[in-house]
Structures are given as structure tokens and as C-alpha cells.
Design a protein around this motif. Structure first.
Motif, PDB file in Angstrom:
ATOM      1  N   VAL A 128       1.117  -1.181   0.186  1.00 40.88           N
ATOM      2  CA  VAL A 128      -0.300  -0.186   0.330  1.00 40.88           C
ATOM      3  C   VAL A 128       1.068   1.185  -0.140  1.00 40.88           C
ATOM      4  CG1 VAL A 128      -1.596   1.442   0.493  1.00 40.88           C
ATOM      5  CG2 VAL A 128      -1.884  -0.713   1.019  1.00 40.88           C
ATOM      6  N   PHE A 129       2.268   0.995   0.601  1.00 38.21           N
ATOM      7  CA  PHE A 129       2.741   2.795   1.025  1.00 38.21           C
ATOM      8  C   PHE A 129       3.789   2.355   0.510  1.00 38.21           C
ATOM      9  CE2 PHE A 129      -0.191   2.356   4.858  1.00 38.21           C
ATOM     10  CZ  PHE A 129      -0.681   3.594   3.991  1.00 38.21           C
ATOM     11  N   GLN A 130       4.745   1.846  -0.765  1.00 42.20           N
ATOM     12  CA  GLN A 130       5.541   1.586  -1.122  1.00 42.20           C
ATOM     13  C   GLN A 130       6.717   2.962  -1.391  1.00 42.20           C
ATOM     14  OE1 GLN A 130       3.123   2.249  -3.413  1.00 42.20           O
ATOM     15  NE2 GLN A 130       2.506  -0.073  -3.706  1.00 42.20           N
ATOM     16  N   LEU A 131       6.524   3.911  -0.937  1.00 40.87           N
ATOM     17  CA  LEU A 131       7.328   4.931  -1.164  1.00 40.87           C
ATOM     18  C   LEU A 131       7.705   5.192   0.662  1.00 40.87           C
ATOM     19  CD1 LEU A 131       9.066   7.512  -1.695  1.00 40.87           C
ATOM     20  CD2 LEU A 131       6.968   9.003  -1.062  1.00 40.87           C
ATOM     21  N   TYR A 132       6.910   5.185   1.397  1.00 39.49           N
ATOM     22  CA  TYR A 132       7.016   5.394   2.807  1.00 39.49           C
ATOM     23  C   TYR A 132       7.580   3.755   3.409  1.00 39.49           C
ATOM     24  CZ  TYR A 132       3.913   9.287   2.144  1.00 39.49           C
ATOM     25  OH  TYR A 132       3.186  10.055   2.461  1.00 39.49           O
ATOM     26  N   PHE A 133       7.331   3.235   2.445  1.00 42.73           N
ATOM     27  CA  PHE A 133       8.631   1.983   3.239  1.00 42.73           C
ATOM     28  C   PHE A 133       9.430   1.613   2.876  1.00 42.73           C
ATOM     29  CE2 PHE A 133      10.054  -2.302   1.853  1.00 42.73           C
ATOM     30  CZ  PHE A 133       9.852  -3.407   3.093  1.00 42.73           C
ATOM     31  N   GLY A 134       9.746   2.363   1.476  1.00 47.13           N
ATOM     32  CA  GLY A 134      11.410   2.624   1.437  1.00 47.13           C
ATOM     33  C   GLY A 134      11.892   3.366   2.758  1.00 47.13           C
ATOM     34  N   ILE A 135      11.143   4.247   3.050  1.00 51.56           N
ATOM     35  CA  ILE A 135      11.784   5.134   3.830  1.00 51.56           C
ATOM     36  C   ILE A 135      11.748   4.792   4.925  1.00 51.56           C
ATOM     37  CG2 ILE A 135      10.890   7.449   4.657  1.00 51.56           C
ATOM     38  CD1 ILE A 135      10.038   8.749   3.000  1.00 51.56           C
ATOM     39  N   VAL A 138      15.397   2.286   5.374  1.00 48.16           N
ATOM     40  CA  VAL A 138      16.270   3.307   5.300  1.00 48.16           C
ATOM     41  C   VAL A 138      16.665   3.885   6.730  1.00 48.16           C
ATOM     42  CG1 VAL A 138      17.354   5.156   4.796  1.00 48.16           C
ATOM     43  CG2 VAL A 138      16.024   3.700   2.555  1.00 48.16           C
ATOM     44  N   THR A 139      15.710   4.143   7.228  1.00 47.25           N
ATOM     45  CA  THR A 139      15.460   4.980   8.451  1.00 47.25           C
ATOM     46  C   THR A 139      16.057   3.991   9.768  1.00 47.25           C
ATOM     47  OG1 THR A 139      14.197   6.075   8.524  1.00 47.25           O
ATOM     48  CG2 THR A 139      14.183   5.797  10.628  1.00 47.25           C
ATOM     49  N   MET A 144      19.827   0.901  13.466  1.00 47.16           N
ATOM     50  CA  MET A 144      20.143  -0.146  14.195  1.00 47.16           C
ATOM     51  C   MET A 144      21.764  -0.190  13.594  1.00 47.16           C
ATOM     52  SD  MET A 144      17.958  -2.377  14.919  1.00 47.16           S
ATOM     53  CE  MET A 144      17.495  -0.972  15.712  1.00 47.16           C
ATOM     54  N   THR A 145      22.295   0.528  12.277  1.00 47.48           N
ATOM     55  CA  THR A 145      23.628   0.887  12.164  1.00 47.48           C
ATOM     56  C   THR A 145      24.465   1.138  13.309  1.00 47.48           C
ATOM     57  OG1 THR A 145      23.128   0.174   9.463  1.00 47.48           O
ATOM     58  CG2 THR A 145      25.862   0.747  10.517  1.00 47.48           C
ATOM     59  N   PHE A 146      23.615   2.603  13.412  1.00 46.97           N
ATOM     60  CA  PHE A 146      24.588   2.999  14.722  1.00 46.97           C
ATOM     61  C   PHE A 146      24.085   2.446  15.877  1.00 46.97           C
ATOM     62  CE2 PHE A 146      23.513   6.410  17.959  1.00 46.97           C
ATOM     63  CZ  PHE A 146      24.735   7.181  17.934  1.00 46.97           C
ATOM     64  N   TRP A 147      23.582   1.509  16.473  1.00 48.87           N
ATOM     65  CA  TRP A 147      23.363   0.910  17.516  1.00 48.87           C
ATOM     66  C   TRP A 147      24.519  -0.179  17.844  1.00 48.87           C
ATOM     67  CZ3 TRP A 147      19.833  -3.086  19.078  1.00 48.87           C
ATOM     68  CH2 TRP A 147      19.728  -3.457  20.180  1.00 48.87           C
ATOM     69  N   ILE A 148      24.574  -0.807  16.072  1.00 55.59           N
ATOM     70  CA  ILE A 148      25.828  -1.595  16.048  1.00 55.59           C
ATOM     71  C   ILE A 148      27.491  -0.881  16.330  1.00 55.59           C
ATOM     72  CG2 ILE A 148      26.921  -3.165  14.883  1.00 55.59           C
ATOM     73  CD1 ILE A 148      24.192  -4.308  13.604  1.00 55.59           C
ATOM     74  N   ILE A 149      27.037   0.189  15.772  1.00 55.48           N
ATOM     75  CA  ILE A 149      28.862   0.919  15.820  1.00 55.48           C
ATOM     76  C   ILE A 149      29.119   1.088  17.205  1.00 55.48           C
ATOM     77  CG2 ILE A 149      29.748   3.197  15.134  1.00 55.48           C
ATOM     78  CD1 ILE A 149      28.785   2.832  12.525  1.00 55.48           C
ATOM     79  N   TYR A 173      19.314  -6.784  11.233  1.00 57.06           N
ATOM     80  CA  TYR A 173      19.083  -6.043  12.260  1.00 57.06           C
ATOM     81  C   TYR A 173      17.770  -5.789  11.303  1.00 57.06           C
ATOM     82  CZ  TYR A 173      22.164  -7.336  15.668  1.00 57.06           C
ATOM     83  OH  TYR A 173      22.598  -7.037  17.043  1.00 57.06           O
ATOM     84  N   ILE A 174      17.064  -5.919  10.308  1.00 56.44           N
ATOM     85  CA  ILE A 174      16.342  -4.996   9.950  1.00 56.44           C
ATOM     86  C   ILE A 174      14.939  -6.813  10.059  1.00 56.44           C
ATOM     87  CG2 ILE A 174      14.877  -5.078   7.559  1.00 56.44           C
ATOM     88  CD1 ILE A 174      17.197  -2.979   6.355  1.00 56.44           C
ATOM     89  N   PHE A 175      15.610  -7.823   9.632  1.00 54.38           N
ATOM     90  CA  PHE A 175      15.319  -9.017   9.901  1.00 54.38           C
ATOM     91  C   PHE A 175      14.488  -9.717  10.881  1.00 54.38           C
ATOM     92  CE2 PHE A 175      15.891  -7.836   5.442  1.00 54.38           C
ATOM     93  CZ  PHE A 175      14.875  -8.083   4.642  1.00 54.38           C
ATOM     94  N   CYS A 176      15.875  -9.391  11.723  1.00 53.40           N
ATOM     95  CA  CYS A 176      16.201 -10.575  12.712  1.00 53.40           C
ATOM     96  C   CYS A 176      16.774  -9.749  13.529  1.00 53.40           C
ATOM     97  CB  CYS A 176      16.407 -11.887  12.726  1.00 53.40           C
ATOM     98  SG  CYS A 176      17.383 -12.759  11.567  1.00 53.40           S
ATOM     99  N   TRP A 177      17.536 -10.583  14.955  1.00 53.54           N
ATOM    100  CA  TRP A 177      18.498 -10.316  16.312  1.00 53.54           C
ATOM    101  C   TRP A 177      19.806 -11.243  15.364  1.00 53.54           C
ATOM    102  CZ3 TRP A 177      20.208  -7.553  19.186  1.00 53.54           C
ATOM    103  CH2 TRP A 177      21.169  -8.309  20.677  1.00 53.54           C
ATOM    104  N   PHE A 178      20.991 -10.144  15.964  1.00 49.83           N
ATOM    105  CA  PHE A 178      22.129 -11.454  15.609  1.00 49.83           C
ATOM    106  C   PHE A 178      23.193 -10.444  16.516  1.00 49.83           C
ATOM    107  CE2 PHE A 178      25.757 -11.339  12.901  1.00 49.83           C
ATOM    108  CZ  PHE A 178      25.856 -12.310  13.105  1.00 49.83           C
ATOM    109  N   ASN A 179      23.791 -11.622  17.390  1.00 49.82           N
ATOM    110  CA  ASN A 179      24.929 -11.209  18.691  1.00 49.82           C
ATOM    111  C   ASN A 179      25.905 -10.929  18.074  1.00 49.82           C
ATOM    112  OD1 ASN A 179      24.851 -10.177  20.768  1.00 49.82           O
ATOM    113  ND2 ASN A 179      25.652 -12.653  21.650  1.00 49.82           N
ATOM    114  N   VAL A 180      25.975  -9.969  17.588  1.00 49.20           N
ATOM    115  CA  VAL A 180      27.907  -8.891  17.064  1.00 49.20           C
ATOM    116  C   VAL A 180      28.726  -8.799  18.296  1.00 49.20           C
ATOM    117  CG1 VAL A 180      27.204  -8.715  14.862  1.00 49.20           C
ATOM    118  CG2 VAL A 180      26.842  -7.054  16.986  1.00 49.20           C
TER     119      VAL A 180
END
Length: 384
Positions: A128-135, A138-139, A144-149, A173-180
Motif C-alpha cells: 500500500v505504501f511503497q514510498l513510505y516503506f522505503g523511507i 532506510v531509517t 540499527m547500524t548506529f546501534w551496532i557501531i 537487523y532489519i529482519f532478525c536479531w543477530f548477536n555481534v
């Protein structure tokens, strides 16, 4: 890599007794390399494909046989690879208890249902929301990347390689938990699944409010909402089963869980250096502030839950410290996680080590700097 792993496995069977362990650990490190690369490949390729296929199914309100088969294969491959990597990683480390096959199966079910709920919620919202899904994607990836860093992982040899690696793990991390990160992970895991539950609920509710009622009936929409919620609940249920019954270190939740297991160390062998480590190679971390000051790690700060008194081992023959032969000194402390990074270091030194092996009658040694101490000690003998 597969062929090399098979070759090393055969060598570990065919070689003499004193050489089998050498080839066995080389095979385990190669297998850990393969599992990590396959894990990254699967989440970079199969996960987006799964969301795309499910979104098309929702928009068309129909499922073709090949579509369903392909989506099911993508989903199973995601759950299979993350459980496979966890098992291989534990098998390649002597300081970790190996994961049983029952635990691996439960881990597959845990990730299978949580990833399925996540992918279906993504597909419903994206239909239903293609554009908002992309946003949103990415958000979430940036957060998640900032959290890992921010967690200060230490896998690569340079800062920029570490950041790129964290960016790739952020996709997982978009899809599941992964301990790093080494140490306790229950609090980070709880935070992640609370965020995931909130996002799944929000995406599903927004789709339910705005979905096309001409192509999808209210009954079908209600079924999809129930599938998302029940799948996530089943995944969390299998996660608790794994941590309460099948975790290699014992139950991690409950009144008797403390997060670590204390084992009594055997007395040092007389005649051998007390700082020498004869376990297979681990990975090498950059020195942190706590290591420079000699601060104990998170595992050292755990309160012992119970003490295992091992049977007294037979007294081995005294081994005089080796002083002869060439020595390769590395101005880095050794780290224990993950094992494949140490194998990466060995590859960088392979030509030097082989040249020294041909030029010297004795095998060269690798020495690593001890955290918090100025002198260098022997950590392990080379495996290449």
C-alpha cells in the motif's frame, strides 16, 4: 572454500595422530568463514526477494505454486543460515560449549517464525505504501547500524572496514536479531524485540486501515493480521524454549540463571610458562581503554552460579618453554570472537610463515601483546 574445507577434513582423518588436531581446527575455521559469508549473502539476496514476492502476492491476492515455493525456500534459507552460523561458531571455539542439534532445530524454528512475521508485515505495508516503506527501511537500517557501531564491535583490522561490516550487519537487523558482541545479550535482545514488535504492529495496523477492499476481503485481511501476530508469538515461544532448556551454557532465564558458568581451572603444568595458551587461534582486537588499564571483562565480572569440579587430569609430561626458532611478533592483543577473524590474520602472514618454515628447521611461533602488560608472551603456535 568448500573444496578446501573438504580437503582439510580429509587430511584430519588421514594424517598421523599428532597432526589430526592441526588440520581439524583449520577445517573448523574455514567452515566458520563459509558460514559467515553465506549468512551475509543470504540476507543481502534472499531477504529482499522474500519481501518482494510476498508483496506481489498480497497485491494480486493470489499465490502461484512457484511463487509460494520460492518464498518458502527464501524463508527457510534465512532461518537455516543464522542457526547454522551460530552452531559452527560455537564448534570452532574451545572456550564455548557446542550447540546440540536439538538447540539448532529450535533456533531454526525461532528465526523462521520471527522472520516470517517480519517479512509479512513488510509485505503488507509495502503493498500500500511503497514510498513510505522505503523511507522506513532506510531509517531502521540507519538506526540499527548506529546501534551496532555504538556497541564498539571489533571484527576488522581498520576503522572503516569495521564500519562497512556494521552497515552490512545492520541489514540483518532489519529482519532478525543477530548477536555481534561478546558477553551478555539478553538486554540488547529484549530491546530489539520490543522495537520489532512495535514496528510489526504499527505496519500491520496501517495496512489494515488502508488496504484495497476491492481485491482483499475483510476476512482475508483479518487472517493476515492473525498470521503476523501468531507467527511472531511462536517465534518468541521457541526463543524462550531455546534459552530455558537448550542453551549450551544452561538455562539463561529463571531464578537460577546468572549468565555465566564458572569452571575451576586446573593447576598449571610445572615447567611450562603460565601465560602460554595452547588453544587454537582466536581473533585479535584493538586495545580498548579497559584493556590498557587491566580492567576485567564482562565475563570476569559475572558472579559464579555454580562450580564444576572436574576430575583430576593425569599429570602431563613437563614441557620446557620453547626459546629456539623464529618468532613473529604482532603488536596486537588477542581476541576470542569470532574465530574466522584470526584465520584472516593467519592468511596475511602465510607467506612469511611458510618462508620461515622452509628456512628454519623449527616451526615459527606467533606472539601477541598481552593486554595491560608491557611484555609479550606466546599465545599459540602457528596453524598455517
Amino acid at each position: 572454500r568448500y573444496l578446501r574445507t573438504l580437503y582439510l577434513g580429509l587430511q584430519s582423518r588421514w594424517q598421523a595422530e599428532h597432526r589430526r588436531r592441526h588440520f581439524y581446527w583449520r577445517m573448523m575455521f574455514e567452515s566458520a568463514d563459509i558460514s559467515m559469508l553465506r549468512l551475509l549473502e543470504t540476507f543481502l539476496k534472499s531477504a529482499p526477494q522474500l519481501v518482494l514476492q510476498l508483496s506481489i502476492m498480497v497485491q494480486q491476492n493470489s499465490i502461484e505454486p512457484l511463487q509460494g515455493l520460492s518464498a518458502s525456500a527464501s524463508l527457510v534459507s534465512l532461518a537455516w543460515m543464522i542457526a547454522s552460523y551460530q552452531k559452527v561458531l560455537r564448534d570452532s571455539r574451545e572456550d564455548k560449549m557446542p550447540m546440540s542439534y536439538k538447540g539448532a532445530v529450535v533456533q531454526i524454528l525461532w528465526h523462521l517464525f520471527t522472520i516470517a512475521a517480519r517479512a509479512i508485515a513488510f509485505a503488507l505495508f509495502a503493498s500500500v505504501f511503497q514510498l513510505y516503506f522505503g523511507i522506513f527501511i532506510v531509517t531502521h537500517w540507519c538506526i540499527m547500524t548506529f546501534w551496532i557501531i555504538q556497541g564498539e564491535t571489533d571484527f576488522c583490522m581498520s576503522k572503516w572496514e569495521e564500519i562497512i561490516y556494521n552497515m552490512v550487519v545492520g541489514i540483518i537487523y532489519i529482519f532478525c536479531w543477530f548477536n555481534v558482541k561478546e558477553g551478555r545479550s539478553r538486554y540488547r535482545m529484549c530491546i530489539y524485540y520490543i522495537i520489532t514488535l512495535s514496528e510489526n504492529a504499527a505496519l500491520t495496523v496501517l495496512w489494515f486501515l488502508y488496504y484495497d477492499r476491492k481485491t482483499t476481503s475483510d476476512f482475508d485481511a483479518l487472517i493476515l493480521v492473525c498470521v503476523v501476530s501468531s507467527s511472531f508469538a511462536l517465534g518468541i515461544f521457541f526463543m524462550f524454549i531455546y534459552y530455558c532448556l537448550l542453551h549450551p551454557n544452561g538455562p539463561m532465564f529463571g531464578p537460577h540463571s546468572g549468565g555465566c558458568i564458572f569452571r575451576q581451572r586446573p593447576a598449571p603444568v610445572p615447567g611450562s610458562p603460565t601465560d602460554a595458551v595452547t588453544s587454537p587461534p582466536r581473533s585479535l582486537p584493538r586495545t580498548t581503554g579497559g584493556e590498557r588499564e587491566g580492567a576485567p571483562g564482562e565475563r570476569d565480572s559475572c558472579v559464579p552460579v555454580f562450580q564444576v569440579s572436574p576430575c583430576p587430569p593425569p599429570a602431563p609430561a613437563a614441557r620446557a618453554p620453547r626459546t629456539e626458532g623464529p618468532v613473529i611478533r604482532i603488536d596486537l592483543p588477542r581476541k576470542k570472537y569470532p574465530a574466522w577473524d584470526a584465520h584472516f590474520i593467519d592468511r596475511r602472514l602465510r607467506k612469511t610463515i611458510l618462508a620461515l618454515e622452509y628456512a628454519s628447521p623449527t616451526t615459527p611461533r606467533l606472539q601477541y601483546r598481552t593486554p595491560g602488560a608491557p611484555q609479550e608472551v606466546l599465545e599459540y603456535e602457528t596453524t598455517v
